[in-house]
Write a protein that holds these residues in place. Structure first.
Motif, PDB file in Angstrom:
ATOM      1  N   ALA A  90      -7.696   6.582   8.765  1.00 29.73           N
ATOM      2  CA  ALA A  90      -7.326   4.968   8.785  1.00 29.73           C
ATOM      3  C   ALA A  90      -6.677   4.463  10.079  1.00 29.73           C
ATOM      4  N   LEU A  91      -6.650   3.168  10.317  1.00 26.81           N
ATOM      5  CA  LEU A  91      -6.015   2.452  11.502  1.00 26.81           C
ATOM      6  C   LEU A  91      -4.915   1.412  10.952  1.00 26.81           C
ATOM      7  N   LEU A  92      -3.785   1.777  11.528  1.00 31.77           N
ATOM      8  CA  LEU A  92      -2.713   0.768  11.307  1.00 31.77           C
ATOM      9  C   LEU A  92      -2.668  -0.215  12.436  1.00 31.77           C
ATOM     10  N   VAL A 104      -0.911  -7.653  10.087  1.00 27.72           N
ATOM     11  CA  VAL A 104      -1.063  -6.201  10.116  1.00 27.72           C
ATOM     12  C   VAL A 104      -1.996  -5.753   9.104  1.00 27.72           C
ATOM     13  N   LEU A 105      -3.043  -4.957   9.466  1.00 27.65           N
ATOM     14  CA  LEU A 105      -4.017  -4.488   8.858  1.00 27.65           C
ATOM     15  C   LEU A 105      -4.067  -2.954   8.549  1.00 27.65           C
ATOM     16  N   LEU A 106      -4.599  -2.287   7.416  1.00 24.11           N
ATOM     17  CA  LEU A 106      -4.951  -1.011   7.402  1.00 24.11           C
ATOM     18  C   LEU A 106      -6.571  -1.245   7.439  1.00 24.11           C
ATOM     19  N   LEU A 107      -7.198  -0.304   8.328  1.00 26.94           N
ATOM     20  CA  LEU A 107      -8.601  -0.239   8.383  1.00 26.94           C
ATOM     21  C   LEU A 107      -9.032   0.836   8.022  1.00 26.94           C
ATOM     22  N   HIS A 152       0.821  -1.087  -0.094  1.00 32.95           N
ATOM     23  CA  HIS A 152       0.086   0.146   0.067  1.00 32.95           C
ATOM     24  C   HIS A 152       0.851   1.070   0.076  1.00 32.95           C
ATOM     25  N   ASN A 153       0.499   2.318  -0.771  1.00 36.52           N
ATOM     26  CA  ASN A 153       1.297   3.622  -0.910  1.00 36.52           C
ATOM     27  C   ASN A 153       0.442   4.423   0.157  1.00 36.52           C
ATOM     28  N   PHE A 154       1.474   4.641   1.335  1.00 33.37           N
ATOM     29  CA  PHE A 154       1.031   5.331   2.575  1.00 33.37           C
ATOM     30  C   PHE A 154       1.024   6.989   2.266  1.00 33.37           C
ATOM     31  N   SER A 155       1.313   7.412   1.197  1.00 29.96           N
ATOM     32  CA  SER A 155       1.803   8.941   1.252  1.00 29.96           C
ATOM     33  C   SER A 155       0.484   9.666   1.151  1.00 29.96           C
ATOM     34  N   ASP A 156      -0.561   9.118   0.666  1.00 27.44           N
ATOM     35  CA  ASP A 156      -1.962   9.772   0.900  1.00 27.44           C
ATOM     36  C   ASP A 156      -2.728   9.410   1.881  1.00 27.44           C
ATOM     37  N   THR A 157      -2.145   8.692   2.993  1.00 27.21           N
ATOM     38  CA  THR A 157      -3.184   7.947   3.931  1.00 27.21           C
ATOM     39  C   THR A 157      -2.909   8.626   5.199  1.00 27.21           C
ATOM     40  N   GLU A 210       4.412  -8.337   5.696  1.00 31.14           N
ATOM     41  CA  GLU A 210       5.185  -8.235   6.675  1.00 31.14           C
ATOM     42  C   GLU A 210       6.341  -7.264   6.190  1.00 31.14           C
ATOM     43  N   LYS A 211       6.990  -7.495   4.823  1.00 34.98           N
ATOM     44  CA  LYS A 211       8.090  -6.689   4.687  1.00 34.98           C
ATOM     45  C   LYS A 211       7.955  -5.327   4.578  1.00 34.98           C
ATOM     46  N   GLN A 212       6.731  -4.931   4.387  1.00 34.77           N
ATOM     47  CA  GLN A 212       6.520  -3.434   4.324  1.00 34.77           C
ATOM     48  C   GLN A 212       6.130  -2.785   5.654  1.00 34.77           C
ATOM     49  N   VAL A 213       6.301  -3.657   6.804  1.00 39.89           N
ATOM     50  CA  VAL A 213       5.932  -3.071   7.962  1.00 39.89           C
ATOM     51  C   VAL A 213       7.564  -2.349   8.651  1.00 39.89           C
TER      52      VAL A 213
END
Length: 758
Positions: free
Chosen positions: A236-238, A295-298, A211-216, A344-347
């Motif tokens: 959003a929740l991470l 790990v979830l993005l809600l 996921h691209n977190f730049s705009d989140t 997990e590799k993006q965490v």
């Protein structure tokens, strides 16, 4: 009688009979399936019945001929109230039965008056049955559509040859996914409980995606707790999943909810941990894909005040704040929640998401753990009990499914004894067997140190999870502190290597690895515990069979002890031997011919005898102790017979006659003490009263090279001790076990002297 489909006017999801309109040619209705049989193939009996009921003006029809059909599936669902119902009715579970005559397959609706045949495991998959009366339930919303209803049947034995290649009779059956014939529900329930996911609506293909977190915009849980009452939109929740509960089905006849499911997730970020509730259609879409550790993005969730009476599980990390004032709600709509699994590799470390902290304990440590303490266990399965059910509420059809298992971790002579309830993981719960490397998390300690022997076992909680295969990648494998501690997992690895090595060397099953089996016909093992005498106050002891109900009846006295020990035939077909030791009291000789009633329930069926495990037949043995499946699965090759497997009870069983206090009624019951001289962990030896008190003989202390006495000596001691109870008033507990198919067993579970009822 109206059949409500609740489905759209057009579409593949409705399953039923597409009756041709009267003014059209029956032999060639476009899209229809009723066809006059020609000379091209064999004549279908099912088709004859369908044509007969079409030609009959009456609603019920007796077929002109009755031939056996084979049952291929028995599927359960909750029927909604009809529109004309003004008063809510208790839940009515209905069954769709798929039958085959060798030419066609047809899914039929089972009249609810026949539901008892399913409850008693008389109507089940794989049998042949004769249908003697049928009717049609018409769908008044669609012209020319109806459902074939089975109104009267005679169930026979299991069919030896079943063809699964016969086509379904109508095109609706050829279309997936499968849906109930009646009502508006989109899915079937598991056949024997409501917690297990069943059917094609339960998806498993949700994969992590970057996921691209730049705009989140992300908000922490602690900040959300302080501001949620003043917000309309939530960032959003991470979070990481720390716990996942089993499913809850809350369907009711008067609630037209398509998929009434609920599950809880306990999630956390660096600021706190909170409960997340997943509702309805999101459960079939996501439940099987979510696991502890992900790990979830809600996004697009809702927040509400937490339910005050729900008990949250013990926090994984006591340093993380437990947020109990709010709950996060995930819904398919209002608003539609967006769930993304982050790989997990993006965490990133700066997110400071909590790590899992499993509480693996050893069997040697368990003795010092307090009541209700939560722990995780890992080890080798050495005993697997049969699946049993107990009612959640009286006069309801909702049941808990559970079994007893023993897990050895190599740190103690005693195994973990676990009361394993269904954890909404039927793919594991129904496929466990001895010699498997097993992990069970979130177990609760149950103990009572005031009785002899002390009561100590583990039971599952709402957040328990089980793992048996595919350990690679599971969250506990990353926890080097616990999962790899030498006293648990490594000891278990050594034990399984030693046992496997011994098995391959000797080509014999290991004595401590055995099943409590049921027959292939067994669907459920409902037990009713009867307390003899109103003044007794028994304490339940963990056994491979537990009670669901207690009733008071008069006390009595033991009269006959007759021991029958069967040495089962080997695979080479040697003759079966029976060893019989007998004692009969003088009082019984005087009274047995003047009884008003003598109940005979001392017979022990083969499926109730624990069998020593043989790895090459693990699939067959697994089928024996599981509940009856909803769909027929053809056996691989020629299956063995249950009697081909050696019994794990070296003592055999005892037939005990108990005479009522008025000397007018007597009952014969079975007594099965556990004893295996080759393995002390499955043996328990003591006086007769103690052994009957706990359905087993408690192990005496042995030192050095001391060997346990042989089965004949132990049996003789038990029968000799029975003479001490001659003409003595006793209070007993009997386990009445319904094996299905009109088979009932009664076991002597416990005996009290009236002076000692603690």
């Amino acid at each position: 009688m109206s059949g409500e489909s609740g489905q759209p006017e057009a579409g593949p999801s409705h399953a039923g009979l597409d009756w041709p309109n009267p003014e059209r040619n029956r032999a060639g209705v476009p899209g229809g399936v009723i066809r006059r049989a020609g000379a091209q193939g064999p004549r279908s009996w099912i088709q004859k019945v369908l044509e007969q009921i079409m030609d009959s003006p009456r609603q019920c029809v007796t077929p002109s001929e009755v031939v056996p059909v084979t049952v291929l599936a028995v599927q359960r669902y909750l029927l909604e109230d009809e529109p004309r119902d003004t008063v809510p009715k208790p839940p009515l579970y209905c069954y769709d039965v798929t039958i085959s005559d060798g030419v066609y397959q047809e899914k039929c609706y089972l009249d609810p008056s026949l539901n008892s045949l399913v409850y008693q495991n008389i109507l089940k998959v794989g049998i042949q049955m004769r249908i003697s009366r049928v009717s049609c339930l018409y769908n008044e919303k669609r012209i020319g559509q109806g459902i074939l209803c089975i109104d009267n049947v005679h169930c026979g034995e299991t069919s030896d040859s079943i063809s699964l290649e016969t086509p379904f009779r109508n095109r609706a059956h050829q279309q997936k996914p499968e849906r109930p014939l009646r009502g508006g529900k989109s899915h079937y329930l598991a056949l024997w409980n409501n917690e297990d996911p069943y059917g094609d609506i339960w998806l498993t293909d949700k994969q992590p995606e970057e996921h691209n977190f730049s705009d989140t915009k992300i908000i922490s849980l602690s900040h959300l707790e302080m501001t949620w009452t003043n917000r309309r939109n939530f960032p959003a929740l991470l979070v990481r999943i720390l716990h996942k509960s089993k499913l809850r089905y809350y369907g009711k006849p008067d609630k037209k909810m398509i998929e009434p499911y609920q599950t809880f997730l306990e999630v956390a970020d660096s600021s706190g941990t909170v409960s997340v509730i997943m509702w309805n259609a999101l459960c079939p879409e996501w439940y099987k894909s979510l696991r502890v550790g992900l790990v979830l993005l809600l996004q697009d969730y809702s927040v509400k005040k937490s339910y005050p009476f729900r008990i949250q599980p013990v926090p994984v990390d006591p340093q993380i704040k437990l947020i109990s004032t709010m709950e996060i709600c995930l819904n398919l709509r209002d608003p539609p929640t967006n769930i993304i699994i982050i790989p997990e590799k993006q965490v990133k470390p700066e997110w400071r998401l909590p790590k899992l902290n499993h509480r693996f304990t050893t069997r040697s440590e368990l003795d010092d753990m307090p009541e209700n303490c939560i722990c995780d266990v890992i080890g080798l399965l050495v005993f697997v009990g049969r699946v049993q059910r107990s009612k959640k509420k009286e006069n309801r059809e909702d049941f808990w499914s559970y079994r007893w298992i023993h897990i050895a971790d190599g740190t103690s002579e005693q195994p973990f004894i676990v009361e394993l309830f269904s954890t909404s993981q039927p793919e594991i719960f129904e496929n466990i067997y001895p010699m498997a490397y097993f992990v069970c998390t979130q177990l609760k300690v149950v103990r009572n140190d005031n009785q002899v022997p002390k009561l100590l076992y583990l039971t599952t909680t709402n957040e328990s999870g089980v793992f048996i295969t595919g350990h690679r990648g599971q969250p506990y494998t990353y926890d080097a502190k616990n999962a790899n501690r030498p006293s648990t997992s490594q000891a278990a690895r050594v034990e399984i290597q030693e046992r496997n090595g011994k098995r391959h060397q000797d080509d014999e099953p290991v004595n401590s690895q055995y099943f409590q089996t049921t027959s292939t016909n067994l669907s459920l093992s409902n037990k009713i515990r009867i307390l003899q005498g109103p003044h007794a106050n028994p304490v339940a002891v963990p056994q491979p069979g537990a009670s669901v109900q207690t009733k008071g009846i008069k006390p009595g006295m033991p009269s006959i002890f007759n021991r029958r020990a069967n040495t089962n035939a080997s695979l080479q077909g040697k003759a079966r031997k029976t060893i019989s030791d007998r004692w009969e009291s003088q009082l019984w000789r005087e009274k047995k011919f003047g009884l008003i009633d003598h109940l005979h329930y001392s017979h022990v069926y083969p499926e109730s005898i624990p069998r020593k495990f043989m790895f090459e037949h693990r699939k067959f043995l697994s089928e024996q102790y599981n509940s009856q499946p909803a769909k027929y699965v053809p056996p691989e090759g020629r299956p063995p017979k249950l009697d081909d497997f050696k019994s794990a009870r070296s003592l055999g069983h005892f037939e005990v006659t108990i005479l009522g206090l008025n000397h007018e009624i007597a009952i014969d019951v079975a007594f099965l003490p556990m004893y295996c001289p080759e393995d002390i962990r499955t043996s328990q030896i003591d006086t007769l009263l103690t052994s009957m008190n706990y359905s087993c003989a408690y192990p005496q202390d042995t030192t050095g090279n001391d060997r346990l006495p042989g089965p004949r000596a132990v049996a003789g001691d038990i029968i000799k001790a029975a003479t001490e109870l001659d003409r003595v008033h006793i209070v007993g507990i009997l386990d009445i076990c319904n094996l299905g198919n009109n088979k009932v067993e009664v076991y002597l579970h416990k005996i009290y002297s009236p002076e000692n009822t603690s």
